[in-house]
Scaffold this active site. Structure first.
Site, PDB file in Angstrom:
ATOM      1  N   GLY A  89     -12.806   3.311 -31.036  1.00 42.07           N
ATOM      2  CA  GLY A  89     -12.744   3.979 -32.334  1.00 42.07           C
ATOM      3  C   GLY A  89     -14.124   4.256 -32.881  1.00 42.07           C
ATOM      4  O   GLY A  89     -15.044   3.459 -32.722  1.00 42.07           O
TER       5      GLY A  89
ATOM      6  N   ILE B  36     -15.302  -1.755 -36.980  1.00 41.65           N
ATOM      7  CA  ILE B  36     -15.092  -2.017 -38.400  1.00 41.65           C
ATOM      8  C   ILE B  36     -14.276  -3.290 -38.601  1.00 41.65           C
ATOM      9  O   ILE B  36     -14.244  -3.848 -39.695  1.00 41.65           O
ATOM     10  CB  ILE B  36     -14.408  -0.832 -39.112  1.00 41.65           C
ATOM     11  CG1 ILE B  36     -12.981  -0.603 -38.586  1.00 41.65           C
ATOM     12  CG2 ILE B  36     -15.245   0.430 -39.008  1.00 41.65           C
ATOM     13  CD1 ILE B  36     -12.190   0.407 -39.395  1.00 41.65           C
ATOM     14  N   ASP B  37     -13.638  -3.786 -37.526  1.00 47.21           N
ATOM     15  CA  ASP B  37     -12.799  -4.981 -37.626  1.00 47.21           C
ATOM     16  C   ASP B  37     -13.606  -6.276 -37.701  1.00 47.21           C
ATOM     17  O   ASP B  37     -13.069  -7.312 -38.068  1.00 47.21           O
ATOM     18  CB  ASP B  37     -11.853  -5.072 -36.428  1.00 47.21           C
ATOM     19  CG  ASP B  37     -10.984  -3.835 -36.279  1.00 47.21           C
ATOM     20  OD1 ASP B  37     -10.772  -3.132 -37.287  1.00 47.21           O
ATOM     21  OD2 ASP B  37     -10.513  -3.566 -35.156  1.00 47.21           O
TER      22      ASP B  37
ATOM     23  N   ARG C  70       2.314   0.071 -62.435  1.00 48.21           N
ATOM     24  CA  ARG C  70       2.902  -0.063 -61.111  1.00 48.21           C
ATOM     25  C   ARG C  70       2.206  -1.142 -60.292  1.00 48.21           C
ATOM     26  O   ARG C  70       1.111  -1.578 -60.602  1.00 48.21           O
ATOM     27  CB  ARG C  70       2.753   1.249 -60.326  1.00 48.21           C
ATOM     28  CG  ARG C  70       3.634   2.387 -60.757  1.00 48.21           C
ATOM     29  CD  ARG C  70       3.278   3.629 -59.973  1.00 48.21           C
ATOM     30  NE  ARG C  70       4.138   4.751 -60.311  1.00 48.21           N
ATOM     31  CZ  ARG C  70       3.763   6.028 -60.201  1.00 48.21           C
ATOM     32  NH1 ARG C  70       2.556   6.316 -59.759  1.00 48.21           N
ATOM     33  NH2 ARG C  70       4.611   6.985 -60.521  1.00 48.21           N
TER      34      ARG C  70
ATOM     35  N   HIS D  66      -7.526   6.049 -41.178  1.00 49.54           N
ATOM     36  CA  HIS D  66      -8.813   6.490 -40.642  1.00 49.54           C
ATOM     37  C   HIS D  66      -9.837   6.870 -41.710  1.00 49.54           C
ATOM     38  O   HIS D  66     -10.989   7.172 -41.369  1.00 49.54           O
ATOM     39  CB  HIS D  66      -8.599   7.653 -39.671  1.00 49.54           C
ATOM     40  CG  HIS D  66      -7.907   7.209 -38.404  1.00 49.54           C
ATOM     41  ND1 HIS D  66      -6.548   7.031 -38.341  1.00 49.54           N
ATOM     42  CD2 HIS D  66      -8.398   6.866 -37.197  1.00 49.54           C
ATOM     43  CE1 HIS D  66      -6.218   6.610 -37.132  1.00 49.54           C
ATOM     44  NE2 HIS D  66      -7.311   6.495 -36.428  1.00 49.54           N
TER      45      HIS D  66
END
Length: 346
Positions: free
Chosen positions: A13, A128-129, A164, A275
């Site tokens: 990714g 990014i993880d 909400r 994304h």
């Protein structure tokens, strides 16, 4: 010291910081008089020998650009023996002395296998993880967290306006770093991560308490890899498996939003960031780190290293054997999660 012909690719990714890393490779290579060859679309570029020379004019203005000028893919050459052989042939055909692979566990795992086959490889960690073992940080995480924080801030505004609950689904696969850091920095009212089994009754009661004391809205951050009790399809979208065997995740936010509305009777919406978290101009940290990782990778090539990736250890960049991260995921310690609940479970 002899000049080198160095290949570079970006696999898996995309994320902010890849272009600074490419720039770092080229700029440092110029100091040595090296040639740099960019392989297009990850390992697919090595299979096909699809490559372009990278010169100063190609990289001097890419520092602030997101994504990767080389393109990326989730190609796994080790799925087919003929692709492995094509890669070896392309390496020789392109007359490479070494290859710098910028990627996560899968991309670096492929680099490790090729290193064992005799092709000189150096890895740069990006995802990014932030789920790679042996390193404190991975390229792209800082920018992605900023995106999550900005999204939570914007969603809080609309949640307040309509009283909400809004559920924000955040990437990270089976690691909760992005959801936890983004949720904490963004002031989420509750955070769920894959490493800790969800307590939905606790969540429902927390939202009720918020509304009872006049806090008539809530933003709930949930990592895409969370498994909600009683729901099994979240393990992935059937038939959607990449070349490394990873099931595509996504949709748990919608399920949770439905359960919140059904169980506590408050209108609830879900937003899947997906994304959006990958794109955009890299943060200052990802720019500087990308440059330094690229520079260090070239230095390691000239030191004759192979089969290493560059780990971030505090303020130091340290070469680490790639095999140490194979098949391992760096997860959030549940004890740490419990310790920071003080910031969102009031």
């Amino acid at each position: 010291m002899s000049k080198k012909r160095i290949g570079v690719l970006t696999g898996g990714g995309d994320c902010p910081g890849l272009n600074p890393a490419i720039r770092g490779v080229v700029m440092r290579a110029l100091d040595y008089g090296d040639e740099v060859i960019g392989l297009k679309y990850g390992w697919a570029g090595l299979i096909k020998a699809d490559a372009v020379p990278l010169k100063l004019e190609d990289v001097e203005d890419i520092l602030e650009i997101g994504g990767t000028i080389l393109g990326s893919s989730r190609t796994n050459p080790f799925k087919k023996e003929e692709d492995v052989q094509k890669c070896i042939e392309s390496f020789k055909k392109l007359n490479l002395d070494a290859l710098i692979a910028i990627g996560g566990e899968d991309t670096l795992g492929v680099a490790s296998k090729f290193s064992k086959l005799g092709l000189p490889m150096i890895g740069i960690p990006k995802t990014i993880d932030k789920d790679l073992e042996e390193t404190d940080y991975t390229l792209g995480f800082d920018t992605a967290v900023e995106v999550v924080v900005d999204a939570i801030k914007r969603l809080r505004d609309t949640a307040k306006s309509h009283a909400r609950v809004i559920v924000v689904e955040i990437m990270g696969r089976h690691a909760g770093w992005l959801a936890l850091y983004g949720g904490l920095a963004g002031g989420a009212d509750y955070i769920l991560i894959p490493e800790v089994e969800p307590n939905l009754e606790e969540l429902y009661n927390h939202i009720r308490k918020l509304y009872d004391r006049g806090h008539t809205y809530a933003v709930v951050a949930i990592a895409e890899g969370v498994q909600l009790p009683g729901f099994t399809y979240q393990k992935g979208q059937e038939g959607m498996v990449d070349a490394f065997g990873h099931i595509r995740l996504g949709g748990v936010g919608n399920v949770l939003a439905e359960e919140i509305q059904k169980n506590i009777g408050i209108e609830t919406r879900a937003v899947i960031l997906s994304h959006l978290q990958r794109g955009g101009s890299p943060s200052i940290r990802d720019r500087i780190l990308g440059l330094l990782l690229g520079k260090t990778a070239v230095d390691l090539v000239h030191e004759g290293k192979s089969g290493y990736f560059i780990a971030v250890k505090g303020s130091e960049l340290v070469p680490v054997d790639i095999t140490l991260i194979e098949g391992r995921t760096k997860n959030v310690n549940p004890a740490f999660y419990e310790s920071v609940k003080t910031f969102f479970n009031k």
